[in-house]
Design a protein around this motif. Structure first.
Motif, PDB file in Angstrom:
ATOM      1  N   PRO A   6       0.920  -1.148   0.217  1.00 20.15           N
ATOM      2  CA  PRO A   6       0.098   0.029  -0.043  1.00 20.15           C
ATOM      3  C   PRO A   6       0.850   1.225  -0.014  1.00 20.15           C
ATOM      4  O   PRO A   6       1.960   1.282   0.728  1.00 20.15           O
ATOM      5  CB  PRO A   6      -0.948  -0.064   1.236  1.00 20.15           C
ATOM      6  CG  PRO A   6       0.019  -1.255   2.237  1.00 20.15           C
ATOM      7  CD  PRO A   6       0.499  -2.192   1.153  1.00 20.15           C
ATOM      8  N   ARG A   7       0.303   2.300  -0.556  1.00 14.72           N
ATOM      9  CA  ARG A   7       0.961   3.568  -0.607  1.00 14.72           C
ATOM     10  C   ARG A   7       1.405   4.218   0.672  1.00 14.72           C
ATOM     11  O   ARG A   7       0.334   4.001   1.488  1.00 14.72           O
ATOM     12  CB  ARG A   7       0.446   4.418  -1.560  1.00 14.72           C
ATOM     13  CG  ARG A   7       1.026   5.906  -1.577  1.00 14.72           C
ATOM     14  CD  ARG A   7       0.101   6.758  -2.780  1.00 14.72           C
ATOM     15  NE  ARG A   7       0.700   8.079  -2.819  1.00 14.72           N
ATOM     16  CZ  ARG A   7       0.180   9.201  -3.253  1.00 14.72           C
ATOM     17  NH1 ARG A   7      -1.162   8.969  -3.975  1.00 14.72           N
ATOM     18  NH2 ARG A   7       0.723  10.393  -3.441  1.00 14.72           N
ATOM     19  N   ALA A   8       2.488   4.569   1.134  1.00 17.39           N
ATOM     20  CA  ALA A   8       2.753   5.104   2.293  1.00 17.39           C
ATOM     21  C   ALA A   8       1.984   6.438   2.583  1.00 17.39           C
ATOM     22  O   ALA A   8       1.700   7.237   1.717  1.00 17.39           O
ATOM     23  CB  ALA A   8       3.938   5.313   2.510  1.00 17.39           C
ATOM     24  N   ARG A   9       1.368   6.740   3.797  1.00 17.68           N
ATOM     25  CA  ARG A   9       1.015   7.862   4.341  1.00 17.68           C
ATOM     26  C   ARG A   9       2.094   9.108   4.451  1.00 17.68           C
ATOM     27  O   ARG A   9       2.591   8.720   5.670  1.00 17.68           O
ATOM     28  CB  ARG A   9      -0.150   7.914   5.164  1.00 17.68           C
ATOM     29  CG  ARG A   9      -1.256   6.896   4.864  1.00 17.68           C
ATOM     30  CD  ARG A   9      -2.469   6.913   6.086  1.00 17.68           C
ATOM     31  NE  ARG A   9      -2.670   8.146   6.762  1.00 17.68           N
ATOM     32  CZ  ARG A   9      -3.746   8.777   6.169  1.00 17.68           C
ATOM     33  NH1 ARG A   9      -4.390   8.245   5.076  1.00 17.68           N
ATOM     34  NH2 ARG A   9      -4.127   9.794   6.656  1.00 17.68           N
ATOM     35  N   SER A  10       2.327   9.752   3.523  1.00 18.77           N
ATOM     36  CA  SER A  10       3.512  10.647   3.975  1.00 18.77           C
ATOM     37  C   SER A  10       2.996  12.015   3.786  1.00 18.77           C
ATOM     38  O   SER A  10       2.172  12.654   3.263  1.00 18.77           O
ATOM     39  CB  SER A  10       4.665  10.527   2.692  1.00 18.77           C
ATOM     40  OG  SER A  10       5.082   9.129   2.835  1.00 18.77           O
ATOM     41  N   ALA A  11       3.856  12.785   4.763  1.00 20.22           N
ATOM     42  CA  ALA A  11       3.513  14.355   4.752  1.00 20.22           C
ATOM     43  C   ALA A  11       4.669  14.960   4.528  1.00 20.22           C
ATOM     44  O   ALA A  11       5.931  14.656   4.717  1.00 20.22           O
ATOM     45  CB  ALA A  11       3.233  14.842   6.344  1.00 20.22           C
ATOM     46  N   ALA A  12       4.731  16.235   4.089  1.00 22.72           N
ATOM     47  CA  ALA A  12       6.053  16.875   3.557  1.00 22.72           C
ATOM     48  C   ALA A  12       5.824  18.234   4.250  1.00 22.72           C
ATOM     49  O   ALA A  12       4.605  18.936   4.609  1.00 22.72           O
ATOM     50  CB  ALA A  12       5.943  17.346   2.167  1.00 22.72           C
ATOM     51  N   GLY A  13       6.857  18.861   4.744  1.00 23.79           N
ATOM     52  CA  GLY A  13       6.714  20.069   5.881  1.00 23.79           C
ATOM     53  C   GLY A  13       8.186  20.896   5.285  1.00 23.79           C
ATOM     54  O   GLY A  13       9.101  20.560   5.114  1.00 23.79           O
ATOM     55  N   ILE A  14       7.432  22.117   5.153  1.00 27.79           N
ATOM     56  CA  ILE A  14       8.608  23.043   4.307  1.00 27.79           C
ATOM     57  C   ILE A  14       8.683  24.191   5.274  1.00 27.79           C
ATOM     58  O   ILE A  14       7.751  25.024   5.613  1.00 27.79           O
ATOM     59  CB  ILE A  14       8.013  23.687   2.910  1.00 27.79           C
ATOM     60  CG1 ILE A  14       7.833  22.316   1.949  1.00 27.79           C
ATOM     61  CG2 ILE A  14       9.183  24.551   2.422  1.00 27.79           C
ATOM     62  CD1 ILE A  14       7.126  22.788   0.759  1.00 27.79           C
ATOM     63  N   VAL A  15       9.767  24.472   5.706  1.00 23.47           N
ATOM     64  CA  VAL A  15      10.196  25.752   6.351  1.00 23.47           C
ATOM     65  C   VAL A  15      10.453  26.989   5.301  1.00 23.47           C
ATOM     66  O   VAL A  15      11.400  26.876   4.873  1.00 23.47           O
ATOM     67  CB  VAL A  15      11.158  25.611   7.541  1.00 23.47           C
ATOM     68  CG1 VAL A  15      11.493  26.585   8.365  1.00 23.47           C
ATOM     69  CG2 VAL A  15      10.686  24.268   8.339  1.00 23.47           C
ATOM     70  N   ILE A  40       3.401  24.159   5.574  1.00 22.17           N
ATOM     71  CA  ILE A  40       4.060  25.197   5.401  1.00 22.17           C
ATOM     72  C   ILE A  40       4.362  26.086   6.766  1.00 22.17           C
ATOM     73  O   ILE A  40       3.499  26.473   7.063  1.00 22.17           O
ATOM     74  CB  ILE A  40       3.517  26.417   4.338  1.00 22.17           C
ATOM     75  CG1 ILE A  40       3.284  25.518   2.956  1.00 22.17           C
ATOM     76  CG2 ILE A  40       4.679  27.414   4.161  1.00 22.17           C
ATOM     77  CD1 ILE A  40       4.733  25.134   2.215  1.00 22.17           C
ATOM     78  N   PHE A  41       5.570  26.058   7.200  1.00 22.89           N
ATOM     79  CA  PHE A  41       5.914  26.585   8.600  1.00 22.89           C
ATOM     80  C   PHE A  41       6.263  27.970   8.075  1.00 22.89           C
ATOM     81  O   PHE A  41       7.525  28.155   7.708  1.00 22.89           O
ATOM     82  CB  PHE A  41       6.746  25.982   9.522  1.00 22.89           C
ATOM     83  CG  PHE A  41       6.754  26.503  10.875  1.00 22.89           C
ATOM     84  CD1 PHE A  41       6.059  25.996  11.882  1.00 22.89           C
ATOM     85  CD2 PHE A  41       7.747  27.488  11.234  1.00 22.89           C
ATOM     86  CE1 PHE A  41       6.083  26.628  13.202  1.00 22.89           C
ATOM     87  CE2 PHE A  41       7.729  28.068  12.396  1.00 22.89           C
ATOM     88  CZ  PHE A  41       7.163  27.513  13.262  1.00 22.89           C
TER      89      PHE A  41
END
Length: 336
Positions: A6-15, A40-41
């Motif tokens: 199954p496709r991974a549940r991934s988050a992306a975070g950009i500062v 987006i932080f």
């Protein structure tokens, strides 16, 4: 026929801090196909029309803009992005700077390495891409040499730490290891966290076949015998020196790292002073970095360029130095 995982549940975070929004929109679009949420932080303001543009770039991925109200630094940003990923029940969190350039499909490539390491019995906390300079030349990485008896896949190399930008962390591992050091503000945050992870039984990895360009400071200072130093502006010299000296107090930081730092300081000081033509800003940043590092005076770099001799006490500096060099007698949060 074996079913695909199954496709991974991934988050992306950009500062971000005063970014080029054209480049930021391209970055969001590049990770959107493999992310369920993009955080987006914003350490600087994001106008409504800029947010709408980023939302369009995110496509079907949810876009979350976190507004702390002032510049809180990288450690606080990473911790807020971790909370966002956890709230969205993500398995992985990809950390990025505003000028990062991840290749197409980098998230699933790093996820695949994570899966292979887990299958081999490794407790991988993070897998990073292989950093390359702007010419495509691979950068030197802090190789750990691999553990005795390790059965890691050929697509992974065990290291001492990874650069935070481009790194894919397991959300549950981050929870077990603990927050990033918000009081460091910037510099050495990833190094300290990786060393803490190793001390708690996790491992740190790079995927040599997954490349990502990375720009270090203002460039690289190349010295004789293959020695390399990162060329940084004075404020960054202050936080680098301050935070590294603060790490002398931490029991989980290897003694070899502490010794290397102490022995290299005279060379670093000489090179940075010469590189900055002995400017007042550079002199102040280096001296303040030493004094505040030995005192464990952390937080935003507001004191980086102030005159360091107004409140300087030689007796207090010697006492602070003696305490800091008593390796291993202070816990990882800097408390006696």
């Amino acid at each position: 026929m074996t079913a695909a995982p199954p496709r991974a549940r991934s988050a992306a975070g950009i500062v971000i801090y005063q970014p080029d929004f054209d480049a930021l929109a391209r970055l969001v679009a590049s990770v959107a196909p493999d992310s369920l949420v993009i955080g987006i932080f914003a350490n600087s303001p994001v106008a409504p029309e800029q947010q709408r543009r980023l939302q369009a770039a995110a496509g079907e991925a949810e876009l979350v803009v976190l507004r702390p109200g002032l510049n809180r630094g990288l450690g606080a940003a990473y911790n807020a992005l971790h909370a966002m990923a956890r709230d969205h029940e993500a398995e992985f969190l990809l950390l990025l700077d505003q000028d990062s350039e991840p290749g197409k499909g980098m998230i699933p490539q790093l996820v695949a390495v994570h899966r292979s390491l887990a299958a081999a019995g490794e407790r991988a906390a993070v897998v990073g891409p292989r950093p390359v300079d702007l010419t495509g030349r691979p950068m030197r990485i802090a190789s750990d040499g691999g553990k005795v008896g390790s059965h890691a896949p050929a697509a992974a190399q065990q290291v001492g730490f990874v650069i935070s930008s481009g790194s894919l962390l397991r959300v549950d591992a981050l929870g077990a290891i603990g927050d990033f050091r918000a009081d460091y503000f910037i510099d050495a945050i990833d190094i300290e966290w990786c060393m803490r992870a190793i001390a708690r039984g996790f491992s740190i990895w790079v995927a040599p076949d997954v490349l990502m360009p990375h720009c270090l400071g203002r460039g690289i200072i190349r010295l004789p015998f293959g020695l390399l130093l990162t060329d940084q502006p004075p404020r960054r010299l202050y936080t680098y020196i301050r935070n590294q000296l603060s790490m002398l107090r931490l029991a989980h930081v290897p003694r070899s790292h502490k010794l290397k730092l102490v022995l290299s300081l005279p060379l670093r000081f000489g090179v940075y002073l010469a590189q900055n033509r002995f400017s007042r800003e550079c002199r102040a940043a280096l001296v303040n970095g030493v004094l505040d590092g030995l005192r464990n005076r952390l937080g935003p770099p507001d004191r980086a360029l102030v005159s360091p001799f107004r409140t300087f006490s030689p007796r207090r500096a010697m006492a602070d130095s003696s305490r800091a060099l008593a390796w291993g007698d202070i816990d990882e949060r800097g408390r006696p």
